[in-house]
Design a protein around this motif. Sequence first.
Motif, PDB file in Angstrom:
ATOM      1  N   LEU A   4       5.493   0.164   7.928  1.00 48.96           N
ATOM      2  CA  LEU A   4       4.687  -0.830   8.643  1.00 48.96           C
ATOM      3  C   LEU A   4       4.567  -2.117   7.816  1.00 48.96           C
ATOM      4  N   TYR A   5       4.339  -1.950   6.528  1.00 48.58           N
ATOM      5  CA  TYR A   5       4.176  -3.106   5.626  1.00 48.58           C
ATOM      6  C   TYR A   5       5.434  -3.973   5.677  1.00 48.58           C
TER       7      TYR A   5
ATOM      8  N   SER B 104       6.530  -5.514   9.280  1.00 46.85           N
ATOM      9  CA  SER B 104       5.668  -6.608   9.744  1.00 46.85           C
ATOM     10  C   SER B 104       5.745  -7.820   8.814  1.00 46.85           C
TER      11      SER B 104
ATOM     12  N   ARG C 159       2.355  -8.388   7.043  1.00 39.68           N
ATOM     13  CA  ARG C 159       1.153  -8.781   7.804  1.00 39.68           C
ATOM     14  C   ARG C 159       0.333  -7.583   8.261  1.00 39.68           C
ATOM     15  N   GLU C 160       0.966  -6.425   8.298  1.00 40.07           N
ATOM     16  CA  GLU C 160       0.250  -5.205   8.705  1.00 40.07           C
ATOM     17  C   GLU C 160       0.496  -4.110   7.667  1.00 40.07           C
ATOM     18  N   GLY C 161      -0.333  -3.077   7.711  1.00 43.94           N
ATOM     19  CA  GLY C 161      -0.154  -1.954   6.787  1.00 43.94           C
ATOM     20  C   GLY C 161      -0.402  -2.344   5.345  1.00 43.94           C
ATOM     21  N   ASN C 162      -1.179  -3.413   5.155  1.00 44.34           N
ATOM     22  CA  ASN C 162      -1.343  -3.919   3.789  1.00 44.34           C
ATOM     23  C   ASN C 162      -2.723  -3.604   3.208  1.00 44.34           C
TER      24      ASN C 162
END
Length: 144
Positions: free
Chosen positions: A20-21, A24, A27-30
């Motif tokens: 996800l990190y 994206s 921008r996500e999964g962070n």
Amino acid sequence: MTEAEYIPSPAEWVRNQVELYESSGGREGNTLRGLPVVLVTHTGRHTGATRKTPLMRVVSDGTYVLVASMGGAPEHPVWYHNLLAHPEVTVRDGTEVMRGRARLVEDSEERARLWAAAVEAFPPYAEYQEKTERVIPMFAFDPE
Ligand code: F42
């Protein structure tokens, strides 16, 4: 030069976070438990394969601190050994990607300072240290 093969983590929750990190663009999964996470890309010491490890984001005066806590487990995480063998790593912090060297923190004064920064950024590190007999190692990473 051909790129090394990427071998994802065998742990599903970690593998999913990495996917996800990266997919994206940072921008996500962070985050984990609402706190920021960085993604360290490094090289397996035996396979030479590309490995990707999410860690809590700890930054002290521009230096990233990579904390080999692994939840207070009795053994060091495998990535700790990989970084000793191959210190050239990439750190992704959200949308920013930085190359540099990971250096094991050995000096006791530096260690005390960076450990305090680590616990401030992610308080459970203190519990992890109490849970284990090993001294939790840390690497300092300064972007090039
Ligand atoms: N772990 C931490 O230690 N500190 C953190 O701050 C942290 C935060 C965090 C946030 C989000 C998240 O999703 C995970 C987070 N983790 C954190 C967990 C972290 O990402 C790692 O999963 C964890 O530290 C365990 O690391 P590990 O390197 O031991 O990973 C295991 C599960 C793993 O991938 N093992 C591989 C395997 O196949 O068993 C080994 C892969 C490997 O590197 N192999 C080497 C090679 O040559 O390719 C050789 C290994 C050898 O020496 O034999």
